[in-house]
Design a protein around this motif. Sequence first.
Motif, PDB file in Angstrom:
ATOM      1  N   ASP A 144       0.784  -1.119  -0.080  1.00 12.34           N
ATOM      2  CA  ASP A 144      -0.056   0.027   0.072  1.00 12.34           C
ATOM      3  C   ASP A 144       0.917   1.331  -0.045  1.00 12.34           C
ATOM      4  N   GLU A 145       1.040   1.771  -1.120  1.00  8.51           N
ATOM      5  CA  GLU A 145       1.813   2.826  -1.383  1.00  8.51           C
ATOM      6  C   GLU A 145       1.576   4.099  -0.489  1.00  8.51           C
ATOM      7  N   ALA A 146       0.139   4.200  -0.491  1.00  7.48           N
ATOM      8  CA  ALA A 146      -0.201   5.542   0.305  1.00  7.48           C
ATOM      9  C   ALA A 146      -0.032   5.373   1.742  1.00  7.48           C
ATOM     10  N   LYS A 147       0.235   4.125   2.385  1.00 11.09           N
ATOM     11  CA  LYS A 147       0.507   3.950   3.844  1.00 11.09           C
ATOM     12  C   LYS A 147       2.088   3.539   3.918  1.00 11.09           C
ATOM     13  N   ASN A 148       2.873   3.532   2.843  1.00  9.82           N
ATOM     14  CA  ASN A 148       4.190   3.116   2.924  1.00  9.82           C
ATOM     15  C   ASN A 148       4.532   1.901   3.459  1.00  9.82           C
ATOM     16  N   THR A 149       3.464   0.958   3.290  1.00  9.10           N
ATOM     17  CA  THR A 149       3.614  -0.350   4.116  1.00  9.10           C
ATOM     18  C   THR A 149       3.439  -1.592   3.305  1.00  9.10           C
ATOM     19  N   VAL A 150       4.104  -2.390   3.489  1.00  8.34           N
ATOM     20  CA  VAL A 150       4.060  -3.988   2.791  1.00  8.34           C
ATOM     21  C   VAL A 150       3.538  -4.794   3.780  1.00  8.34           C
ATOM     22  N   TYR A 151       2.632  -5.723   3.250  1.00 10.11           N
ATOM     23  CA  TYR A 151       2.108  -6.635   4.276  1.00 10.11           C
ATOM     24  C   TYR A 151       2.400  -8.013   3.587  1.00 10.11           C
ATOM     25  N   LEU A 152       2.182  -9.142   4.752  1.00 10.58           N
ATOM     26  CA  LEU A 152       2.272 -10.462   4.508  1.00 10.58           C
ATOM     27  C   LEU A 152       0.997 -10.873   5.247  1.00 10.58           C
ATOM     28  N   GLN A 153      -0.037 -11.235   4.409  1.00 12.67           N
ATOM     29  CA  GLN A 153      -1.121 -12.151   4.955  1.00 12.67           C
ATOM     30  C   GLN A 153      -0.982 -13.568   5.098  1.00 12.67           C
ATOM     31  N   MET A 154      -0.891 -14.170   6.073  1.00  6.91           N
ATOM     32  CA  MET A 154      -0.574 -15.458   6.322  1.00  6.91           C
ATOM     33  C   MET A 154      -1.752 -16.326   6.936  1.00  6.91           C
ATOM     34  N   ASN A 155      -2.259 -17.180   6.062  1.00  2.87           N
ATOM     35  CA  ASN A 155      -3.407 -18.201   6.525  1.00  2.87           C
ATOM     36  C   ASN A 155      -3.064 -19.669   6.693  1.00  2.87           C
ATOM     37  N   SER A 156      -3.869 -20.267   6.928  1.00  7.74           N
ATOM     38  CA  SER A 156      -3.760 -21.696   7.276  1.00  7.74           C
ATOM     39  C   SER A 156      -2.226 -21.963   7.919  1.00  7.74           C
ATOM     40  N   LEU A 157      -2.035 -21.283   8.796  1.00 11.28           N
ATOM     41  CA  LEU A 157      -0.594 -21.349   9.586  1.00 11.28           C
ATOM     42  C   LEU A 157      -0.402 -22.843  10.093  1.00 11.28           C
ATOM     43  N   LYS A 158       0.736 -23.172   9.997  1.00  8.92           N
ATOM     44  CA  LYS A 158       1.176 -24.649  10.248  1.00  8.92           C
ATOM     45  C   LYS A 158       2.355 -24.338  11.452  1.00  8.92           C
ATOM     46  N   PRO A 159       2.614 -25.190  12.293  1.00  7.80           N
ATOM     47  CA  PRO A 159       3.565 -25.073  13.410  1.00  7.80           C
ATOM     48  C   PRO A 159       5.009 -24.681  12.599  1.00  7.80           C
TER      49      PRO A 159
END
Length: 129
Positions: free
Chosen positions: A73-88
């Motif tokens: 998101d350039e407006a927020k100067n932020t990069v995200y990592l959405q992590m689903n179905s997490l495993k040990p």
Amino acid sequence: QVQLVESGGGLVQPGGSLRLSCTASGFFFDPYAIGWFRQATGKEREGVACISRSATTTLYVDSVKGRFTVSRDEAKNTVYLQMNSLKPEDTAVYYCAVDTTIRSSNYCSFRSDDEYDAWGQGTQVTVSS
């Protein structure tokens, strides 16, 4: 001063989700590819995902394909990592990093962390019941 700050880590049960954020101060993400890396205790750091400066290319290590999504998101100067179905086995310290070499707008790579020259301090992700 260039600074990257990761946030959003924590303890989650298997099958749960987390969204990591990487925010920059002292510069703007716009011209650069961003990578996400992780390092588990006793293991080498590995590349997890990357996103090109145009966001037209996103790449993932096989072990997270279909579960993780990187976005920016350039407006927020932020990069995200959405992590689903997490495993040990996703348990690790997660780092974002910036490749400050100006490259093709659709280029990114996480195969070598040598391409990345600005790193955050990391955020711990623990997946456990």
